[in-house]
Design a protein around this motif. Structure first.
Motif, mmCIF file in Angstrom:
data_model
loop_
_atom_site.group_PDB
_atom_site.id
_atom_site.type_symbol
_atom_site.label_atom_id
_atom_site.label_comp_id
_atom_site.label_asym_id
_atom_site.label_seq_id
_atom_site.Cartn_x
_atom_site.Cartn_y
_atom_site.Cartn_z
ATOM 1 N N VAL A 18 0.836 -1.186 0.000
ATOM 2 C CA VAL A 18 0.000 0.000 0.000
ATOM 3 C C VAL A 18 0.877 1.245 0.000
ATOM 4 C CG1 VAL A 18 -1.833 1.273 1.195
ATOM 5 C CG2 VAL A 18 -1.783 -1.225 1.292
ATOM 6 N N GLN A 19 0.688 2.104 -1.009
ATOM 7 C CA GLN A 19 1.410 3.370 -1.064
ATOM 8 C C GLN A 19 0.648 4.415 -0.256
ATOM 9 O OE1 GLN A 19 1.510 5.395 -4.839
ATOM 10 N NE2 GLN A 19 3.421 6.475 -4.355
ATOM 11 N N VAL A 20 1.310 4.969 0.741
ATOM 12 C CA VAL A 20 0.704 5.977 1.607
ATOM 13 C C VAL A 20 1.368 7.312 1.330
ATOM 14 C CG1 VAL A 20 0.174 6.635 3.984
ATOM 15 C CG2 VAL A 20 0.364 4.219 3.369
ATOM 16 N N VAL A 21 0.561 8.294 0.947
ATOM 17 C CA VAL A 21 1.063 9.635 0.658
ATOM 18 C C VAL A 21 0.361 10.616 1.578
ATOM 19 C CG1 VAL A 21 1.345 11.446 -1.075
ATOM 20 C CG2 VAL A 21 1.463 9.030 -1.759
ATOM 21 N N MET A 22 1.151 11.392 2.295
ATOM 22 C CA MET A 22 0.601 12.400 3.196
ATOM 23 C C MET A 22 1.183 13.763 2.827
ATOM 24 S SD MET A 22 0.704 12.546 7.346
ATOM 25 C CE MET A 22 0.122 13.975 8.235
ATOM 26 N N THR A 23 0.303 14.718 2.629
ATOM 27 C CA THR A 23 0.707 16.081 2.319
ATOM 28 C C THR A 23 0.036 17.009 3.307
ATOM 29 O OG1 THR A 23 0.860 15.529 -0.028
ATOM 30 C CG2 THR A 23 0.798 17.871 0.544
ATOM 31 N N ALA A 24 0.842 17.751 4.053
ATOM 32 C CA ALA A 24 0.307 18.658 5.066
ATOM 33 C C ALA A 24 1.246 19.855 5.192
ATOM 34 C CB ALA A 24 0.175 17.940 6.407
ATOM 35 N N PRO A 25 0.778 20.944 5.803
ATOM 36 C CA PRO A 25 1.616 22.138 5.934
ATOM 37 C C PRO A 25 2.947 21.883 6.642
ATOM 38 C CG PRO A 25 -0.658 22.682 6.420
ATOM 39 C CD PRO A 25 -0.596 21.198 6.291
ATOM 40 N N ASP A 26 2.952 20.974 7.624
ATOM 41 C CA ASP A 26 4.169 20.783 8.401
ATOM 42 C C ASP A 26 4.818 19.418 8.223
ATOM 43 O OD1 ASP A 26 2.096 19.498 9.557
ATOM 44 O OD2 ASP A 26 2.516 20.107 11.615
ATOM 45 N N MET A 27 4.280 18.569 7.373
ATOM 46 C CA MET A 27 4.930 17.285 7.113
ATOM 47 C C MET A 27 4.420 16.667 5.820
ATOM 48 S SD MET A 27 3.202 14.550 9.784
ATOM 49 C CE MET A 27 3.384 15.579 11.239
ATOM 50 N N ASN A 28 5.357 16.021 5.101
ATOM 51 C CA ASN A 28 5.018 15.346 3.859
ATOM 52 C C ASN A 28 5.827 14.057 3.769
ATOM 53 O OD1 ASN A 28 3.430 17.524 2.136
ATOM 54 N ND2 ASN A 28 5.141 18.592 3.111
ATOM 55 N N PHE A 29 5.184 12.997 3.290
ATOM 56 C CA PHE A 29 5.956 11.785 3.029
ATOM 57 C C PHE A 29 5.216 10.903 2.036
ATOM 58 C CE2 PHE A 29 3.391 10.433 6.687
ATOM 59 C CZ PHE A 29 2.934 9.191 6.277
ATOM 60 N N ASP A 30 5.984 10.041 1.410
ATOM 61 C CA ASP A 30 5.464 9.101 0.414
ATOM 62 C C ASP A 30 6.196 7.788 0.649
ATOM 63 O OD1 ASP A 30 4.948 7.529 -1.809
ATOM 64 O OD2 ASP A 30 4.931 9.200 -3.209
ATOM 65 N N MET A 31 5.466 6.761 1.062
ATOM 66 C CA MET A 31 6.122 5.481 1.326
ATOM 67 C C MET A 31 5.171 4.330 1.028
ATOM 68 S SD MET A 31 6.104 5.112 5.482
ATOM 69 C CE MET A 31 7.049 3.586 5.312
ATOM 70 N N THR A 32 5.742 3.153 0.888
ATOM 71 C CA THR A 32 4.949 1.943 0.653
ATOM 72 C C THR A 32 5.092 1.015 1.853
ATOM 73 O OG1 THR A 32 5.224 2.089 -1.746
ATOM 74 C CG2 THR A 32 4.581 -0.046 -0.843
ATOM 75 N N VAL A 33 3.965 0.594 2.394
ATOM 76 C CA VAL A 33 3.975 -0.313 3.541
ATOM 77 C C VAL A 33 3.400 -1.662 3.114
ATOM 78 C CG1 VAL A 33 3.809 1.498 5.279
ATOM 79 C CG2 VAL A 33 1.721 0.513 4.341
ATOM 80 N N ASP A 34 3.875 -2.699 3.763
ATOM 81 C CA ASP A 34 3.410 -4.055 3.477
ATOM 82 C C ASP A 34 2.329 -4.428 4.485
ATOM 83 O OD1 ASP A 34 3.004 -6.733 2.934
ATOM 84 O OD2 ASP A 34 5.137 -7.185 2.702
ATOM 85 N N MET A 35 1.092 -4.617 4.008
ATOM 86 C CA MET A 35 -0.028 -4.964 4.878
ATOM 87 C C MET A 35 -0.478 -6.395 4.649
ATOM 88 S SD MET A 35 -2.167 -1.366 4.958
ATOM 89 C CE MET A 35 -3.081 -1.858 6.422
#
Length: 371
Positions: free
Chosen positions: A317-334
């Protein structure tokens, strides 16, 4: 529940936004946590399975205490595995575990009234040939059940669906004069009964944990079918693929329907409870998305008449988070294992999913790195 679970982790770990309970499950998730049984208990897994699938219910106990001048209440869920169990209580657990339906009533008991909470359970068990009653014609529902009585009921209940042809195992304190001798010896022969070395202690009162252990062992000796195998795989795949789609569409009602049709007990409560995050996420100044990468596989690893385990592999699962104070893009194994039970209406539903890796820690670490 992939995106919702991810949101849940972020919220609890980092307080991104507040959580309210917009959707109430049929049962609260709090009702599925055993607070008096630990993982080193011999029946921990079986008690948890029976609680998670609503075969048994915990006892709510509320403690009132004072702290810093304030009065608080804390409600805990207790399974009470060491408690003795009545004949009526055992009958209820057995009927629930086997999804038994009432048949033609050919026998009634003068001490079992239609107004009694256990009436339907006793009638169902009686019509299925499980209950015979006492020599005086009574059932005596409130008497504590003995280990011999419990073994007899389990043997009669599972005789049509379990192969009892294995060599019988005898105990020195259960002679052929004992009316439960055959039931005990045959149940012990297939592993439903373990005993205490060379003794069975037939006249001892049974404990709740012993009742659950014996019934669970019998349930896992019933054979499943090829049709069941295809159905359970379909249920797991539907839950995964439709959840991603409906979450992306922000279709809350669709998710509620999906969860009610594919999950039960603990996992239903967890799924409905965390749906509140979809609405509360409006307070979050940013976006979080979770999309499946590639294709997963689902393989049945254990299957019997009423329980199944399905191994889920390659669920990235690719998780992308975009916010004013933090951003990341990663893939987790579920990837993990889905646990299912056949319900009273004959449908298979997921009651829990256990992940291979602690993706929650991985996700939390990613957020910390990007703060």
């Amino acid at each position: 529940m992939k995106l919702v679970r991810i949101l849940f982790i972020l919220i609890l770990s980092f307080g991104i936004f507040s959580v309210s309970r917009a959707f109430a499950a049929d049962k609260s998730i709090d009702q599925y946590f055993m607070e008096d049984v630990y993982e080193d208990h011999e029946a921990y897994n079986q008690l948890e399975r029976f609680l998670y699938t609503d075969i048994i219910e915990g006892y709510e106990e509320t403690e009132v205490y004072e702290e810093d001048g304030e009065i608080y209440e804390y409600t805990s869920i207790l399974v009470k595995p060491g408690n003795t169990i009545t004949r009526a209580q055992f009958t209820k657990i057995l009927v629930n575990a086997m999804n038994l339906k009432p048949g033609d009533i050919t026998k009634s008991f003068p001490d079992v009234k239609s107004s009694d909470w256990y009436y339907d359970y006793v009638q169902t068990a009686t019509s299925n040939g499980i209950i015979i009653g006492k020599p005086d014609g009574k059932f005596k529902p409130n008497e504590k059940i003995t280990r011999a009585q419990m073994a007899s009921m389990i043997y009669r209940a599972f005789e049509p669906t379990v192969d009892f042809s294995a060599p019988m195992k005898t105990f020195k304190d259960v002679t052929t004069k004992n009316s439960a001798h055959e039931a005990i010896a045959k149940a012990a022969g297939v592993g439903i009964i373990k005993g205490y070395g060379t003794e069975f202690k037939p006249n001892d009162f049974a404990k709740r944990s012993q009742a659950v252990l014996m019934i669970d062992r019998a349930l896992h000796l019933e054979l499943g079918t090829a049709e069941d195998e295809s159905v359970v795989t379909h249920v797991v795949n539907r839950n995964i693929t439709e959840e991603f789609l409906l979450t992306d569409q922000q279709d809350i009602n669709g998710l509620k329907t999906l969860y009610r049709e594919t999950t039960m007990g603990y996992y239903l409560a967890l799924s409905l409870d965390t749906l509140t995050l979809q609405e509360d996420s409006e307070e979050f100044e940013g976006t979080i998305t979770a999309k499946q990468v590639g294709e997963h596989t689902s393989t049945v690893t254990t299957l019997n008449k009423r329980f199944a385990e399905v191994k889920i592999d390659n669920l990235k699962v690719q998780v992308v988070m975009t916010a004013p104070d933090m951003n990341f893009d990663m893939t987790v194994d579920m990837s993990g294992t889905a646990y299912l039970k056949k319900t009273a209406d004959g449908t298979w539903k997921i009651y829990n999913i256990v992940y291979d890796e602690d993706y929650e820690d991985v996700l939390s670490a990613a957020v910390l790195e990007n703060e």
